[in-house]
Write an enzyme that holds these catalytic residues in place. Sequence first.
Site, short mmCIF file in Angstrom:
data_model
loop_
_atom_site.label_atom_id
_atom_site.label_comp_id
_atom_site.label_asym_id
_atom_site.label_seq_id
_atom_site.Cartn_x
_atom_site.Cartn_y
_atom_site.Cartn_z
N ARG A 83 -3.23 -0.67 8.35
CA ARG A 83 -2.77 0.52 7.64
C ARG A 83 -3.90 1.55 7.68
O ARG A 83 -5.01 1.28 7.23
CB ARG A 83 -2.43 0.14 6.19
CG ARG A 83 -2.11 1.31 5.26
CD ARG A 83 -0.83 2.03 5.70
NE ARG A 83 -0.34 2.95 4.68
CZ ARG A 83 -0.76 4.21 4.54
NH1 ARG A 83 -1.69 4.70 5.34
NH2 ARG A 83 -0.25 4.97 3.59
N GLU A 109 8.36 7.57 5.42
CA GLU A 109 8.81 6.20 5.72
C GLU A 109 9.88 6.19 6.81
O GLU A 109 10.82 6.97 6.76
CB GLU A 109 9.49 5.57 4.50
CG GLU A 109 8.63 5.40 3.30
CD GLU A 109 7.85 4.11 3.30
OE1 GLU A 109 8.00 3.31 4.25
OE2 GLU A 109 7.06 3.92 2.37
N ARG A 116 -2.19 -5.81 4.62
CA ARG A 116 -2.50 -5.03 5.81
C ARG A 116 -3.98 -4.68 5.79
O ARG A 116 -4.56 -4.45 4.72
CB ARG A 116 -1.67 -3.74 5.84
CG ARG A 116 -0.17 -4.01 5.92
CD ARG A 116 0.63 -2.73 5.91
NE ARG A 116 0.43 -1.95 4.69
CZ ARG A 116 1.14 -0.88 4.38
NH1 ARG A 116 2.10 -0.45 5.18
NH2 ARG A 116 0.89 -0.21 3.27
#
Length: 218
Positions: A54, A62, A109
Amino acid sequence: MKYALIALLLVITLLGLFTCPAKSTIAADVYDVVRVVDGDTFIASIDARNVRVRLIGVDTPESVHPNKAVEHFALEASAFLKKLLEGEQVYFIYDQNNSAINHKDRYDRMLAYAYRARDSLFVNAEIVRQGYGHAYSKYPFTRLEEFLKYERNARHHKLGLWAETDDYPALSDSLVWFNAGSNKYHRESCRYTTAKSLSMSLSEAIAKNYQPCKICQP
Ligand SMILES: [Zn+2]
Protein backbone atom coordinates in the site's frame (compact mmCIF):
# COMPACT_ATOMS: atom_id res chain seq x y z
CA MET A 1 58.41 -6.60 12.80
CA LYS A 2 58.56 -3.77 10.29
CA TYR A 3 57.17 -6.00 7.55
CA ALA A 4 54.46 -7.24 9.85
CA LEU A 5 53.43 -3.62 10.47
CA ILE A 6 53.38 -2.86 6.75
CA ALA A 7 51.35 -5.99 6.10
CA LEU A 8 48.90 -4.97 8.82
CA LEU A 9 48.54 -1.47 7.36
CA LEU A 10 47.99 -2.99 3.93
CA VAL A 11 45.25 -5.26 5.27
CA ILE A 12 43.55 -2.32 7.01
CA THR A 13 43.72 -0.25 3.82
CA LEU A 14 42.30 -3.06 1.72
CA LEU A 15 39.52 -3.66 4.24
CA GLY A 16 38.73 0.03 4.12
CA LEU A 17 38.63 -0.02 0.33
CA PHE A 18 36.25 -2.94 0.23
CA THR A 19 33.94 -2.07 3.10
CA CYS A 20 33.60 1.72 3.11
CA PRO A 21 32.46 2.27 -0.49
CA ALA A 22 30.12 -0.70 -0.22
CA LYS A 23 28.45 0.97 2.76
CA SER A 24 27.85 4.30 1.08
CA THR A 25 26.84 3.05 -2.37
CA ILE A 26 24.83 0.04 -1.24
CA ALA A 27 22.16 -0.65 -3.84
CA ALA A 28 18.57 -0.96 -2.65
CA ASP A 29 17.02 -4.35 -3.22
CA VAL A 30 14.90 -4.37 -6.34
CA TYR A 31 11.68 -6.38 -6.67
CA ASP A 32 9.41 -7.42 -9.53
CA VAL A 33 5.94 -5.93 -9.72
CA VAL A 34 3.55 -8.90 -10.00
CA ARG A 35 0.38 -6.92 -10.65
CA VAL A 36 -1.46 -3.72 -9.87
CA VAL A 37 -4.51 -4.11 -7.59
CA ASP A 38 -5.92 -0.58 -7.73
CA GLY A 39 -4.76 3.02 -7.85
CA ASP A 40 -2.68 2.88 -4.65
CA THR A 41 -1.97 -0.83 -4.11
CA PHE A 42 0.09 -3.40 -5.99
CA ILE A 43 1.68 -6.78 -5.46
CA ALA A 44 5.45 -7.19 -5.45
CA SER A 45 7.46 -10.39 -5.35
CA ILE A 46 9.68 -10.22 -2.27
CA ASP A 47 11.85 -13.25 -1.52
CA ALA A 48 9.55 -15.38 -3.69
CA ARG A 49 6.49 -14.24 -1.76
CA ASN A 50 3.71 -12.11 -3.18
CA VAL A 51 3.47 -9.07 -0.92
CA ARG A 52 0.65 -6.53 -1.13
CA VAL A 53 2.08 -3.02 -1.03
CA ARG A 54 0.00 0.00 0.00
CA LEU A 55 1.62 3.23 -1.16
CA ILE A 56 2.10 5.68 1.72
CA GLY A 57 0.60 9.15 1.68
CA VAL A 58 -1.79 8.78 -1.21
CA ASP A 59 -5.41 7.74 -1.50
CA THR A 60 -7.09 6.98 -4.80
CA PRO A 61 -10.78 6.33 -5.50
CA GLU A 62 -11.84 2.73 -4.73
CA SER A 63 -12.22 0.33 -7.61
CA VAL A 64 -12.18 -3.12 -6.03
CA HIS A 65 -13.96 -2.58 -2.71
CA PRO A 66 -16.51 -5.42 -2.52
CA ASN A 67 -19.27 -3.32 -0.92
CA LYS A 68 -18.91 -0.08 -2.80
CA ALA A 69 -19.79 0.95 -6.30
CA VAL A 70 -16.79 1.94 -8.34
CA GLU A 71 -16.06 5.54 -7.38
CA HIS A 72 -15.57 8.32 -9.85
CA PHE A 73 -12.12 8.05 -11.40
CA ALA A 74 -11.23 4.73 -9.75
CA LEU A 75 -10.65 2.94 -13.05
CA GLU A 76 -8.51 5.78 -14.35
CA ALA A 77 -6.42 5.74 -11.15
CA SER A 78 -5.95 2.00 -11.44
CA ALA A 79 -5.00 2.28 -15.12
CA PHE A 80 -2.51 5.02 -14.25
CA LEU A 81 -0.69 2.84 -11.70
CA LYS A 82 -0.66 -0.02 -14.23
CA LYS A 83 0.95 2.30 -16.75
CA LEU A 84 3.61 3.25 -14.21
CA LEU A 85 4.36 -0.20 -12.85
CA GLU A 86 3.34 -3.10 -15.08
CA GLY A 87 6.37 -5.14 -16.13
CA GLU A 88 8.62 -2.97 -13.95
CA GLN A 89 10.84 -3.44 -10.94
CA VAL A 90 10.71 -1.26 -7.84
CA TYR A 91 12.63 -0.53 -4.69
CA PHE A 92 11.18 0.61 -1.39
CA ILE A 93 11.78 3.20 1.29
CA TYR A 94 9.90 3.06 4.58
CA ASP A 95 8.55 5.84 6.79
CA GLN A 96 9.65 6.03 10.41
CA ASN A 97 6.06 6.86 11.40
CA ASN A 98 5.14 3.25 10.60
CA SER A 99 8.03 1.51 12.33
CA ALA A 100 5.97 0.82 15.48
CA ILE A 101 3.45 -1.12 13.38
CA ASN A 102 6.23 -2.89 11.49
CA HIS A 103 5.32 -1.08 8.24
CA LYS A 104 2.06 -3.01 7.95
CA ASP A 105 -1.49 -1.66 7.90
CA ARG A 106 -4.48 -3.39 9.46
CA TYR A 107 -5.06 -5.33 6.23
CA ASP A 108 -1.49 -6.67 6.51
CA ARG A 109 -0.37 -4.66 3.52
CA MET A 110 3.20 -3.39 3.48
CA LEU A 111 3.37 0.41 3.81
CA ALA A 112 6.11 1.89 1.65
CA TYR A 113 7.30 4.57 -0.69
CA ALA A 114 7.93 2.85 -4.02
CA TYR A 115 10.44 3.95 -6.63
CA ARG A 116 10.51 2.56 -10.17
CA ALA A 117 13.91 0.91 -10.52
CA ARG A 118 14.83 1.95 -14.06
CA ASP A 119 14.47 5.71 -13.54
CA SER A 120 13.88 6.17 -9.77
CA LEU A 121 10.43 7.63 -10.45
CA PHE A 122 8.82 8.29 -7.04
CA VAL A 123 5.54 6.45 -7.63
CA ASN A 124 3.61 7.70 -4.57
CA ALA A 125 4.32 11.33 -5.45
CA GLU A 126 3.64 10.84 -9.16
CA ILE A 127 0.07 9.69 -8.46
CA VAL A 128 -0.66 12.90 -6.52
CA ARG A 129 1.25 15.11 -8.95
CA GLN A 130 -0.76 13.86 -11.92
CA GLY A 131 -4.08 14.13 -10.05
CA TYR A 132 -4.84 10.40 -9.80
CA GLY A 133 -5.20 10.51 -6.02
CA HIS A 134 -4.99 12.92 -3.14
CA ALA A 135 -2.53 13.38 -0.31
CA TYR A 136 -3.74 11.09 2.45
CA SER A 137 -3.65 12.86 5.79
CA LYS A 138 -5.41 10.19 7.85
CA TYR A 139 -2.13 8.75 9.09
CA PRO A 140 1.01 10.77 9.73
CA PHE A 141 3.84 10.50 7.24
CA THR A 142 6.97 12.58 6.89
CA ARG A 143 6.27 13.89 3.39
CA LEU A 144 2.73 15.18 4.01
CA GLU A 145 3.54 18.85 3.32
CA GLU A 146 5.26 17.96 0.06
CA PHE A 147 2.33 15.78 -1.05
CA LEU A 148 -0.21 18.49 -0.15
CA LYS A 149 1.75 20.86 -2.35
CA TYR A 150 1.58 18.40 -5.27
CA GLU A 151 -2.14 18.04 -4.74
CA ARG A 152 -2.76 21.80 -4.67
CA ASN A 153 -0.84 22.07 -7.91
CA ALA A 154 -2.82 19.23 -9.55
CA ARG A 155 -6.10 20.82 -8.45
CA HIS A 156 -4.98 24.20 -9.70
CA HIS A 157 -4.22 22.73 -13.13
CA LYS A 158 -7.39 20.55 -13.05
CA LEU A 159 -5.42 17.37 -13.66
CA GLY A 160 -6.94 13.89 -13.58
CA LEU A 161 -9.43 13.62 -10.75
CA TRP A 162 -9.67 17.39 -10.49
CA ALA A 163 -10.78 17.96 -14.07
CA GLU A 164 -14.34 19.13 -14.41
CA THR A 165 -16.52 16.85 -16.51
CA ASP A 166 -20.21 17.00 -17.37
CA ASP A 167 -20.90 14.25 -14.85
CA TYR A 168 -18.86 15.80 -12.09
CA PRO A 169 -18.99 19.57 -12.36
CA ALA A 170 -19.05 20.04 -8.61
CA LEU A 171 -15.78 18.49 -7.47
CA SER A 172 -14.45 21.94 -6.77
CA ASP A 173 -17.33 22.35 -4.33
CA SER A 174 -16.67 19.04 -2.63
CA LEU A 175 -18.00 17.99 0.74
CA VAL A 176 -16.07 18.80 3.90
CA TRP A 177 -16.51 17.38 7.39
CA PHE A 178 -16.75 19.04 10.79
CA ASN A 179 -17.21 17.94 14.37
CA ALA A 180 -19.82 19.21 16.83
CA GLY A 181 -18.51 22.13 18.87
CA SER A 182 -15.72 22.97 16.44
CA ASN A 183 -15.56 25.46 13.58
CA LYS A 184 -12.81 23.59 11.74
CA TYR A 185 -13.58 21.71 8.57
CA HIS A 186 -11.76 18.63 7.31
CA ARG A 187 -11.46 16.27 4.41
CA GLU A 188 -13.20 12.92 4.65
CA SER A 189 -9.79 11.27 4.88
CA CYS A 190 -8.54 13.44 7.77
CA ARG A 191 -7.59 11.74 11.03
CA TYR A 192 -10.06 14.08 12.80
CA THR A 193 -13.00 12.99 10.66
CA THR A 194 -14.89 10.18 12.37
CA ALA A 195 -18.17 8.34 11.93
CA LYS A 196 -19.76 11.09 14.08
CA SER A 197 -18.54 13.96 11.91
CA LEU A 198 -21.07 15.90 9.86
CA SER A 199 -20.63 17.12 6.32
CA MET A 200 -21.47 20.23 4.34
CA SER A 201 -20.33 21.70 1.07
CA LEU A 202 -17.04 23.56 0.96
CA SER A 203 -18.76 26.75 -0.19
CA GLU A 204 -21.11 26.57 2.79
CA ALA A 205 -18.19 26.08 5.18
CA ILE A 206 -16.47 29.13 3.73
CA ALA A 207 -19.70 31.17 3.88
CA LYS A 208 -20.06 30.25 7.56
CA ASN A 209 -16.50 31.37 8.16
CA TYR A 210 -15.36 27.91 9.25
CA GLN A 211 -11.59 27.40 9.22
CA PRO A 212 -9.72 24.72 7.24
CA CYS A 213 -7.86 22.11 9.29
CA LYS A 214 -4.11 22.65 9.22
CA ILE A 215 -3.39 18.92 8.99
CA CYS A 216 -5.55 17.87 6.02
CA GLN A 217 -5.71 21.34 4.42
CA PRO A 218 -9.06 20.86 2.66
ZN1 LIG B 1 -8.33 17.79 9.11
